[in-house]
Design a protein around this motif. Structure first.
Motif, mmCIF file in Angstrom:
data_model
loop_
_atom_site.group_PDB
_atom_site.id
_atom_site.type_symbol
_atom_site.label_atom_id
_atom_site.label_comp_id
_atom_site.label_asym_id
_atom_site.label_seq_id
_atom_site.Cartn_x
_atom_site.Cartn_y
_atom_site.Cartn_z
ATOM 1 N N THR A 195 0.845 -1.190 -0.206
ATOM 2 C CA THR A 195 -0.114 -0.176 0.052
ATOM 3 C C THR A 195 0.907 1.244 -0.228
ATOM 4 O O THR A 195 0.677 2.170 -0.761
ATOM 5 N N GLY A 196 1.804 1.166 0.876
ATOM 6 C CA GLY A 196 2.740 2.459 0.883
ATOM 7 C C GLY A 196 3.395 2.729 -0.544
ATOM 8 O O GLY A 196 3.888 3.771 -0.901
ATOM 9 N N PHE A 197 4.026 1.579 -1.157
ATOM 10 C CA PHE A 197 4.595 1.570 -2.300
ATOM 11 C C PHE A 197 3.872 2.205 -3.397
ATOM 12 O O PHE A 197 4.106 3.254 -4.129
ATOM 13 N N VAL A 198 2.434 1.803 -3.478
ATOM 14 C CA VAL A 198 1.656 2.122 -4.630
ATOM 15 C C VAL A 198 1.097 3.411 -4.569
ATOM 16 O O VAL A 198 1.264 4.220 -5.257
ATOM 17 N N THR A 199 0.594 3.682 -3.287
ATOM 18 C CA THR A 199 0.005 5.245 -3.012
ATOM 19 C C THR A 199 1.125 6.122 -3.008
ATOM 20 O O THR A 199 0.879 7.275 -3.401
ATOM 21 N N LEU A 232 -7.246 6.367 -1.164
ATOM 22 C CA LEU A 232 -6.760 5.014 -1.185
ATOM 23 C C LEU A 232 -6.153 4.292 0.058
ATOM 24 O O LEU A 232 -6.661 3.288 0.548
ATOM 25 N N ASN A 233 -5.352 5.111 0.560
ATOM 26 C CA ASN A 233 -4.710 4.724 2.049
ATOM 27 C C ASN A 233 -5.853 4.520 3.040
ATOM 28 O O ASN A 233 -5.842 3.686 3.781
ATOM 29 N N ALA A 234 -6.824 5.514 2.803
ATOM 30 C CA ALA A 234 -7.979 5.271 3.987
ATOM 31 C C ALA A 234 -8.885 4.109 3.856
ATOM 32 O O ALA A 234 -9.183 3.551 4.727
ATOM 33 N N VAL A 235 -9.058 3.780 2.656
ATOM 34 C CA VAL A 235 -9.861 2.483 2.482
ATOM 35 C C VAL A 235 -9.100 1.387 2.863
ATOM 36 O O VAL A 235 -10.001 0.491 3.347
ATOM 37 N N VAL A 261 4.284 10.522 6.450
ATOM 38 C CA VAL A 261 5.231 9.958 6.010
ATOM 39 C C VAL A 261 5.235 10.044 4.290
ATOM 40 O O VAL A 261 6.255 10.551 3.892
ATOM 41 N N GLN A 262 4.119 10.131 3.747
ATOM 42 C CA GLN A 262 3.946 10.174 2.569
ATOM 43 C C GLN A 262 4.211 11.616 2.025
ATOM 44 O O GLN A 262 4.906 11.698 0.834
ATOM 45 N N HIS A 263 3.576 12.473 2.835
ATOM 46 C CA HIS A 263 4.183 13.842 2.382
ATOM 47 C C HIS A 263 5.293 14.203 2.887
ATOM 48 O O HIS A 263 5.952 15.166 1.968
ATOM 49 N N LEU A 264 6.023 13.695 3.694
ATOM 50 C CA LEU A 264 7.564 14.023 4.035
ATOM 51 C C LEU A 264 8.290 13.554 2.991
ATOM 52 O O LEU A 264 9.456 14.243 2.485
ATOM 53 N N LEU A 265 7.857 12.461 2.529
ATOM 54 C CA LEU A 265 9.020 11.831 1.172
ATOM 55 C C LEU A 265 8.694 12.647 0.270
ATOM 56 O O LEU A 265 9.548 12.875 -0.447
ATOM 57 N N LYS A 266 7.579 12.984 -0.248
ATOM 58 C CA LYS A 266 7.244 13.885 -1.378
ATOM 59 C C LYS A 266 7.750 15.278 -1.234
ATOM 60 O O LYS A 266 8.555 15.549 -2.277
ATOM 61 N N VAL A 267 7.893 15.929 0.097
ATOM 62 C CA VAL A 267 8.633 17.120 0.199
ATOM 63 C C VAL A 267 10.122 17.183 -0.132
ATOM 64 O O VAL A 267 10.619 17.694 -0.644
ATOM 65 N N GLY A 268 10.450 15.857 0.554
ATOM 66 C CA GLY A 268 11.980 15.330 0.321
ATOM 67 C C GLY A 268 12.318 15.379 -0.988
ATOM 68 O O GLY A 268 13.267 15.823 -1.624
ATOM 69 N N VAL A 269 11.645 14.471 -1.866
ATOM 70 C CA VAL A 269 12.054 14.388 -3.130
ATOM 71 C C VAL A 269 11.832 15.808 -4.113
ATOM 72 O O VAL A 269 12.743 16.018 -4.756
ATOM 73 N N PHE A 270 10.897 16.468 -3.989
ATOM 74 C CA PHE A 270 10.845 17.785 -4.691
ATOM 75 C C PHE A 270 11.723 18.637 -4.185
ATOM 76 O O PHE A 270 12.473 19.622 -4.912
ATOM 77 N N GLY A 271 12.255 18.724 -3.050
ATOM 78 C CA GLY A 271 13.384 19.584 -2.553
ATOM 79 C C GLY A 271 14.654 19.072 -3.070
ATOM 80 O O GLY A 271 15.611 20.153 -3.882
ATOM 81 N N ALA A 272 14.874 17.866 -3.187
ATOM 82 C CA ALA A 272 16.054 17.439 -3.623
ATOM 83 C C ALA A 272 16.165 17.610 -5.332
ATOM 84 O O ALA A 272 17.172 17.909 -5.914
ATOM 85 N N ALA A 273 15.003 17.609 -5.879
ATOM 86 C CA ALA A 273 14.831 18.142 -7.407
ATOM 87 C C ALA A 273 14.986 19.606 -7.639
ATOM 88 O O ALA A 273 15.013 19.766 -8.726
#
Length: 252
Positions: A139-143, A156-159, A181-193
């Protein structure tokens, strides 16, 4: 207006900033009270005021702050084993998602996601009636991968989590933790980009503050709401969001 102007980055009006700050309160309250909906409602509203290139990373940082506050208020109810499994899948999902941007039309993904959520909510699926902790890894991988592409995969996570937990407090706390966790990873990836968050930080801080206030108010509604009523409100809100995703996808 002078205060709003000071918070407003280039490309965003003072009216837009004020609207988003106020909306952050109500969308956070919605997420806690109904279990779902705030993130999608927030990104839909922000799309009117925030430039496209900044929409997903800025939304991610706002939601990160809101979910951290939610975890703090509900911290005693978090299912940490489920969270750890989610993290194990989310990290490679974020990496893959960064490189998958643009490979699939966002409109098609919205239709697929919306229909999938409707099936999981309303079609009896016995094998999902109690998701084990390890089920949170895929679930973590896909979403998380999908989150990098079009921003909000909370439904999707909620259901999935709603199938794992019958207690609304445990569900709400664990949902907030996986979204953090999901938003932290997203922010980190966009920051690195190379995305420059600096000019957006004053506005984001104001939205996080009002979001925390909305979370605090919503928590009291959540604690007083009967379990059966919570489940009905949750399923209805989730279905409305899923249908709107399908509508967005079909309308292009």
């Amino acid at each position: 207006m002078d205060i709003l102007a000071a918070l407003t980055p280039e490309g965003v009006s003072a009216f837009g900033a004020g609207t988003m700050i106020l909306a952050s309160f109500f969308t956070s309250m919605l997420t806690v009270t109904a279990g779902i909906g705030g993130g999608l409602a927030m990104i839909a509203l922000m799309a009117y005021f925030v430039p496209v290139a900044a929409l997903i990373p800025v939304h991610g940082l706002v939601q990160l702050g809101s979910n951290v506050g939610r975890i703090w208020l509900l911290r005693h109810h978090v299912a940490w084993v489920y969270l750890a499994a989610f993290v194990a899948g989310a990290i490679p999902g974020a990496i893959l998602g960064r490189y998958a941007v643009g490979l699939m039309p966002g409109t098609a993904m919205k239709v697929v996601l919306g229909l999938f959520v409707l099936v999981l909510v309303w079609v009896p699926l016995p094998k999902l009636a109690g998701v084990p902790p390890l089920g949170m890894a895929p679930t973590g991988f896909v979403t998380t991968c999908l989150s990098m592409l079009f921003g909000a995969t909370g439904p999707l996570n909620a259901v999935v989590l709603s199938k794992a937990f019958s207690d609304r407090m445990r569900f709400a706390a664990t949902f907030a933790s996986v979204m953090t966790v999901q938003h932290l990873l997203k922010v980190g990836v966009f920051g690195a980009a190379g995305f420059a968050f600096g000019p957006w930080l004053p506005l984001i801080a104001a939205m996080v503050a009002t979001g925390f206030a909305g979370t605090w108010v919503g928590r009291h509604f959540l604690m007083s709401m009967p379990e059966k009523r919570f489940r009905l409100v949750f399923n209805v809100c989730l279905s409305v969001l899923a249908l709107d995703l399908v509508r967005q996808g079909l309308s292009g």
